[in-house]
Structures are given as structure tokens and as C-alpha cells.
Design an enzyme around this catalytic site. Structure first.
Site, PDB file in Angstrom:
ATOM      1  N   CYS A 168      -0.609   2.892 -10.884  1.00  0.00           N
ATOM      2  CA  CYS A 168      -1.535   1.854 -10.105  1.00  0.00           C
ATOM      3  C   CYS A 168      -3.099   2.028 -10.451  1.00  0.00           C
ATOM      4  O   CYS A 168      -3.607   1.217 -11.026  1.00  0.00           O
ATOM      5  CB  CYS A 168      -1.389   1.919  -8.883  1.00  0.00           C
ATOM      6  SG  CYS A 168       0.149   1.144  -8.099  1.00  0.00           S
ATOM      7  N   PHE A 204       0.888  -1.065  -0.042  1.00  0.00           N
ATOM      8  CA  PHE A 204      -0.069  -0.084   0.079  1.00  0.00           C
ATOM      9  C   PHE A 204       0.925   1.223  -0.063  1.00  0.00           C
ATOM     10  O   PHE A 204       0.216   2.354   0.260  1.00  0.00           O
ATOM     11  CB  PHE A 204      -0.837  -0.207   1.275  1.00  0.00           C
ATOM     12  CG  PHE A 204      -1.932  -0.958   1.188  1.00  0.00           C
ATOM     13  CD1 PHE A 204      -3.066  -1.267   0.481  1.00  0.00           C
ATOM     14  CD2 PHE A 204      -1.815  -2.279   2.047  1.00  0.00           C
ATOM     15  CE1 PHE A 204      -3.980  -2.328   0.388  1.00  0.00           C
ATOM     16  CE2 PHE A 204      -2.487  -3.429   1.887  1.00  0.00           C
ATOM     17  CZ  PHE A 204      -3.854  -3.241   1.168  1.00  0.00           C
TER      18      PHE A 204
END
Ligand SMILES: NC(=O)c1ccc[n+]([C@@H]2O[C@H](COP(=O)([O-])OP(=O)(O)OC[C@H]3O[C@@H](n4cnc5c(N)ncnc54)[C@H](O)[C@@H]3O)[C@@H](O)[C@H]2O)c1
Length: 444
Positions: free
Chosen positions: A266, A155
Site C-alpha cells: 500500500c 483501512f
């Protein structure tokens, strides 16, 4: 622990450096020889604040090594992280060729019990494919070794990657076996001493968690952009509306900035991959598709506003551009809104003088030697004689510039701000014609 990190990109390199910082012995592998040569000689091929110090310190401490030799890395490690790219394939799905190629190499060189960790963002079901590919290789070699496949999505955010990795909000571990969950928890224990959670779940749920997180954040951006567009038409002030709703803790202030929308390596590809997964299962993900459509439209609307201002006549005009990377703090321009804006304007025959604190080289590589593009070495140099300034990225140095100096340098004091950095009233007072998101598509 002895670790192999395969893939020395934004994620792999940070993962390798941070695990080494905690005292692990880490071999970082990449197929790109030039990249490994650069790293061995102390050069960091990407811009990521703090990374260079981490790499240098851990190389000197003999805890971090670089190689192109995956066999040695796998054989000398207990845990092998796969951190290679998963770009968008032509049909929108995630291209798993690099992940599965690495899995095959792991199977070829396995020499005892190993934990194979998916660090790359991969769709639901990939762990099963990784397991199968490794098993095939073991069968071909006629050897039997045990191994576990774990999903451990990452993350971190480019620009603050070291901090994010060293002090994570949470660690997600997808483990189907208790033995491997305990081992992975031990590996991550030093990163969560302040009691941020390690959440253990099944592999499939962990794979999905990463996509759900990115899809939520991307949707939040498209939500505020949609509200900004409605504000523009109704006369409401998006800056006030944003504050008004963000104060509700259920909504929050983060990720509620109107602008040119999301880009990067992403969100766009992960949204496409999740949409593809849903559709493959016969479900039409209307919310995700709408978020994607809104996102692309933000760039188009921005360019339309510029064209409208110049009465569709941009040929030969010189415009300045501040900001090229998809967000501040990185040299990464993958899917950056700036690339779309620049490409669309180039079609109109405009001349552009570009400036970005870190992404000049990556942009030059992207556009090659385009005759209509100039590269400035400082922000104010980009402005000399420009008929307007376009802002694509909210780098801190653009937030409080010397407006008086800007007025003397620019041919016309016009700013198209794709990140809403300035206060409109102040800009009007200073004498700028200032367009921003949530106002520039106003009809009057
Ligand atoms: N960049 C981010 O902010 C971020 C954050 C979270 C998750 N992710 C995910 O992490 C993964 C990696 O992303 P990235 O941005 O680090 O990618 P990247 O393109 O920066 O790095 C990938 C690296 O893998 C190497 N590689 C490719 N095939 C290889 C092979 N067969 N053997 C060895 N090395 C190989 C490439 O040379 C490259 O250096 C992706 O799945 C991405 O979605 C990225």
C-alpha cells in the site's frame, strides 16, 4: 444483504468473511481459478491471523460462497464491492485496469438496481470512470438499470485485518446520493455499535481520504527516520528522543519507530499514485517526494553500514537474515525492505541464510532457486556459522531471543538491527557488536 465481493485478496477475502460473519450472504469472486479452488476446499491462500476460522465458519453456515463466475455473483447481489488490486503503473500512477475490467463485467451483467462500491484504493476521479464504463455497457446492451457508485476505502492492516474490519476506527463512505448512503450505513451499522463514526462525504473526498491517510502515516515514518539519522550524527539517542516527543498527545507514540522504512502493498504505491495525481494537476508535492526519498535511502544506508563493517569485502561470507515480510503478522513481501537489502547484498557475492515465520514461501517464489540463498526452518538454525545477523522485520519471536544461544551459534556476534529491537547497553554487556538505526551511520 446479498453482497458480491470481487477480488479475493488480502482485502476482498477479509471483507467477504467479515460481512458473512455479520449474517450477510456473500459471494466472493476471483479471476484466479487456483485461488478459488483452494478456497472452496477450505485452504486459505494467504496468511492472515484468524481468517481461516472466519472463512470456514461462514462457508459451513452457507453465508459465504466462492466462484470465478462474476455474472452469477453480480446478478444475485444488491451490493457489488470491487476489491481487486491497483498496483503501481510505470509512470507511478495507479493501474486501474483490473478495477475497470470488473466495472465492465458488472455493466455486462447488471439485472436491476445495484450499488457498486470501490473498496480498492483508487485515485480521485475513478468513481466517475467506473460509472462511465458501466453506462457504456448498459447502452451497448440497450438496457436501462439504475446504479450508484460509492467509494468506501479500506483501512485494515495486514496482520490484524479481521479485528480492524470488525471493529473499525471509522467507516468512510463517499456517496453522491442520499438513498445509497442510508443503505451503506445500514450495512455497516453492526460494525460500529461502539459509536465509532460512519463519515459520509462526497465520492471524490472519500477517494482522497484514503491517500491522505496513507501519505500521513508514511510521512510520519520518514520523519522519525530522518530524526534518527540526525541523532546518529549528533550523538543523541533516538530511543529517548522518540519517547520524549511521543508523550505529546499531538504527536503520539504510534508509527514513530525508526527502522528500514515502510514497504508493503500500500504505502509505496499509494505515495507514488498521490504524487502522480498532484503532478498531473500541476502541483509539486515536495513533502511527499521527500518522504519517499528518505524511505528508499533507509535501506541503502543500512546496506552501506554492513558493507562498511566488512570493509567492502562480503564475497563468500555467510550472513543470517531474520525477517522477510514487510511487517510482522503477514506473509506479504510486496515492496518489503528485506527484498532490497537481500538483493543489494547478493550483488556483493554474499551467502545468506534466511528465516521468517510466515514469508519463506513467498520469498522463495520471489528469488527463485538462487544459489546464494539458503532457507532455515527455525530462527537459530539461520545463525549457525554466520558472520553477522541482519534483522529486517520486528516479528515478536525476534524481540527476546536466547542471546546466549545466539553467541554459541554465530561465528561473529554481530547484529545489524533494522528495527531497533534491543537495548544497546544490554547487547554490549552480552558481548555483541550491535548496530541499529539512529546509530549505524555515525561517523566515528
Ligand atoms: N492489502 C492491504 O493491506 C490493503 C489495505 C487497504 C486497501 N488495500 C487496497 O485494496 C486493493 C486490493 O488489495 P489486496 O492487497 O487485497 O490485493 P491482492 O493482490 O491481495 O488481491 C487482489 C485480488 O484480485 C483478483 N483479481 C484481479 N483482477 C480481477 C478480475 N478482473 N476479476 C476478479 N478478480 C480479480 C486477484 O486475482 C487477487 O486475488 C488495492 O487497491 C489495495 O491498495 C489494500
Amino acid at each position: 444483504m446479498k453482497l458480491a465481493i470481487i477480488g479475493a485478496g488480502y482485502v476482498g477475502l477479509v471483507t467477504a468473511a467479515c460481512f458473512a460473519e455479520m449474517g450477510n450472504e456473500v459471494i466472493c469472486v476471483d479471476a484466479d481459478e487456483a485461488k478459488i479452488k483452494a478456497l472452496e476446499s477450505g485452504r486459505i491462500p494467504i496468511y492472515e491471523p484468524g481468517l481461516e476460522d472466519y472463512v470456514r465458519r461462514n462457508c459451513l453456515g452457507k453465508r459465504l460462497f466462492f466462484t470465478t463466475d462474476i455474472a452469477t455473483a453480480v446478478q444475485n447481489s444488491l451490493v457489488c464491492f470491487i476489491a481487486v488490486g491497483t498496483p503501481q503503473d510505470r509512470d507511478g500512477s495507479a493501474d486501474l485496469s483490473a478495477v475497470l475490467a470488473v466495472a465492465r463485467e458488472i455493466g455486462r451483467h447488471l439485472n436491476g438496481y445495484k450499488v457498486v462500491v470501490e473498496k480498492s484504493t483508487v485515485p480521485v476521479g475513478t468513481a466517475a470512470k467506473v460509472r462511465q464504463v458501466i453506462s457504456e455497457e448498459l447502452a451497448r446492451r440497450r438496457v436501462e438499470y439504475e446504479f450508484d457508485v460509492v467509494s468506501n476505502p479500506e483501512f485494515l492492516k495486514e496482520g490484524t485485518a479481521i479485528d480492524d474490519f470488525m471493529k473499525p476506527d471509522r467507516i468512510v463512505l463517499g456517496c453522491d446520493e442520499v438513498r445509497v448512503a442510508e443503505l451503506m450505513k445500514e450495512l455497516y451499522a453492526p460494525f460500529v455499535r461502539t459509536h465509532h463514526p460512519i463519515i459520509v462525504m462526497d465520492v471524490v473526498s472519500a477517494e482522497m481520504t484514503k491517500y491522505a491517510a496513507n501519505a500521513f502515516l508514511a510521512t510520519k515514518i520518514s520523519f522519525i527516520n530522518e530524526i534518527a539519522n540526525i541523532c546518529a550524527l549528533t550523538g543523541a539517542d533516538i530511543a529517548m528522543v522518540r519517547q520524549g516527543i511521543g508523550s505529546d498527545p499531538r504527536i503520539g507514540h504510534l508509527f514513530l519507530f525508526p527502522g528500514l522504512g515502510y514497504g508493503g502493498s500500500c504505502f509505496p504505491k499509494d505515495m507514488q499514485a498521490l504524487i502522480h495525481t498532484a503532478r498531473t494537476h500541476g502541483y509539486i508535492p515536495r513533502l511527499l517526494e521527500a518522504a519517499e526519498a528518505i524511505n528508499l535511502d533507509q535501506r541503502r544506508q543500512f546496506v552501506e553500514a554492513i558493507r562498511r563493517y566488512f570493509h567492502q569485502d562480503l564475497k563468500g561470507r555467510l550472513l543470517a537474515v531474520w525477517g522477510l515480510s514487510f511487517k510482522p503478522g503477514t506473509d506479504d513481501i510486496r515492496e518489503a525492505p528485506a527484498l532490497t537489502v537481500i538483493s543489494m547484498l547478493l550483488e556483493d557475492g554474499v551467502r545468506l541464510r534466511l528465516y521468517d515465520p510466515q514469508a519463506m514461501e513467498t520469498t522463495r517464489q520471489f528469488f527463485g532457486d538462487h544459489r546464494a540463498l539458503e532457507y532455515a526452518s527455525a530462527p537459530y538454525e539461520a545463525l549457525e556459522g554466520a558472520e553477522a545477523l541482519i534483522i529486517n522485520t520486528e516479528w515478536t519471536i525476534f524481540r527476546e531471543p536466547d542471546f546466549e544461544r545466539m553467541l554459541t551459534l554465530m561465528k561473529n556476534p554481530v547484529i545489524f538491527d533494522g528495527r531497533n529491537l534491543y537495548r544497546p547497553a544490554k547487547m554490549a554487556r552480552l558481548g555483541f557488536t550491535y548496530f541499529y538505526v539512529g546509530q549505524m551511520n555515525r561517523k566515528t
